[in-house]
Design a protein around this motif. Sequence first.
Motif, PDB file in Angstrom:
ATOM      1  N   GLN A  58       0.846  -1.201   0.000  1.00 54.58           N
ATOM      2  CA  GLN A  58       0.000   0.000   0.000  1.00 54.58           C
ATOM      3  C   GLN A  58       0.884   1.255   0.000  1.00 54.58           C
ATOM      4  O   GLN A  58       0.646   2.188  -0.768  1.00 54.58           O
ATOM      5  N   LYS A  59       1.903   1.262   0.835  1.00 52.63           N
ATOM      6  CA  LYS A  59       2.821   2.397   0.903  1.00 52.63           C
ATOM      7  C   LYS A  59       3.557   2.575  -0.428  1.00 52.63           C
ATOM      8  O   LYS A  59       3.698   3.697  -0.926  1.00 52.63           O
ATOM      9  N   ASN A  60       4.003   1.458  -1.013  1.00 50.49           N
ATOM     10  CA  ASN A  60       4.707   1.536  -2.294  1.00 50.49           C
ATOM     11  C   ASN A  60       3.790   2.070  -3.392  1.00 50.49           C
ATOM     12  O   ASN A  60       4.217   2.871  -4.229  1.00 50.49           O
ATOM     13  N   VAL A  64       3.753   6.173  -5.838  1.00 52.24           N
ATOM     14  CA  VAL A  64       3.619   6.469  -7.265  1.00 52.24           C
ATOM     15  C   VAL A  64       2.184   6.929  -7.581  1.00 52.24           C
ATOM     16  O   VAL A  64       1.677   6.742  -8.683  1.00 52.24           O
ATOM     17  N   ASP A  65       1.552   7.515  -6.556  1.00 53.84           N
ATOM     18  CA  ASP A  65       0.208   8.085  -6.678  1.00 53.84           C
ATOM     19  C   ASP A  65      -0.858   7.084  -7.116  1.00 53.84           C
ATOM     20  O   ASP A  65      -1.780   7.423  -7.852  1.00 53.84           O
ATOM     21  N   LEU A  66      -0.741   5.849  -6.639  1.00 55.49           N
ATOM     22  CA  LEU A  66      -1.758   4.829  -6.857  1.00 55.49           C
ATOM     23  C   LEU A  66      -2.322   4.413  -5.512  1.00 55.49           C
ATOM     24  O   LEU A  66      -1.668   4.585  -4.483  1.00 55.49           O
ATOM     25  N   THR A  67      -3.530   3.895  -5.528  1.00 51.88           N
ATOM     26  CA  THR A  67      -4.132   3.454  -4.273  1.00 51.88           C
ATOM     27  C   THR A  67      -4.235   1.932  -4.246  1.00 51.88           C
ATOM     28  O   THR A  67      -4.370   1.283  -5.284  1.00 51.88           O
ATOM     29  N   LEU A  68      -4.161   1.412  -3.050  1.00 48.35           N
ATOM     30  CA  LEU A  68      -4.260  -0.029  -2.822  1.00 48.35           C
ATOM     31  C   LEU A  68      -4.736  -0.221  -1.394  1.00 48.35           C
ATOM     32  O   LEU A  68      -4.297   0.498  -0.488  1.00 48.35           O
ATOM     33  N   ARG A  69      -5.627  -1.182  -1.194  1.00 46.50           N
ATOM     34  CA  ARG A  69      -6.033  -1.504   0.177  1.00 46.50           C
ATOM     35  C   ARG A  69      -4.804  -1.982   0.939  1.00 46.50           C
ATOM     36  O   ARG A  69      -3.823  -2.444   0.346  1.00 46.50           O
TER      37      ARG A  69
END
Length: 150
Positions: A58-60, A64-69
């Motif tokens: 999620q942090k990674n 790069v301005d992407l979202t992830l749970r």
Amino acid sequence: MKKILSVATLLLTASFPLFATESLIKYESQYSVKETADRFESIAKSKGLTVFARIDHQKNAGSVDLTLRPTEVIIFGNPKVGTPLMQCAQSVAIDLPQKILVSEDAEHKVWLTYNNPEYLKERHEMTGCDEVIKKVSGVLSNLSKAAIAK
């Protein structure tokens, strides 16, 4: 007609390879992803396992301005256990060290997931390693259950 369908179904399914075991084992956790991963890491270290890395996907993604749970992977192991597995089938090295995934699904449930050692046995056509596979299965199960226990 019923017999024809049954035979056709049998022939159709017989043409696809089937695995005797599920490839992943999952446990639901009542803790957050971070807390579950913290607990797992702490317990693994207390049992003498080496934690090689902890990856916060999620942090990674955010970098790069992407979202992830919330999604974390912990890579850990012990050469006293991994080496005998590789002696049985050197190709299992691609799946070692062991990894656990702690993630949050779309319903906000947290899951601790790992590769089923029985699946790895099949995948790498390991023979003569049943005791080591049994030991690895027990360790992974015990660590996982301890990490999610209330």
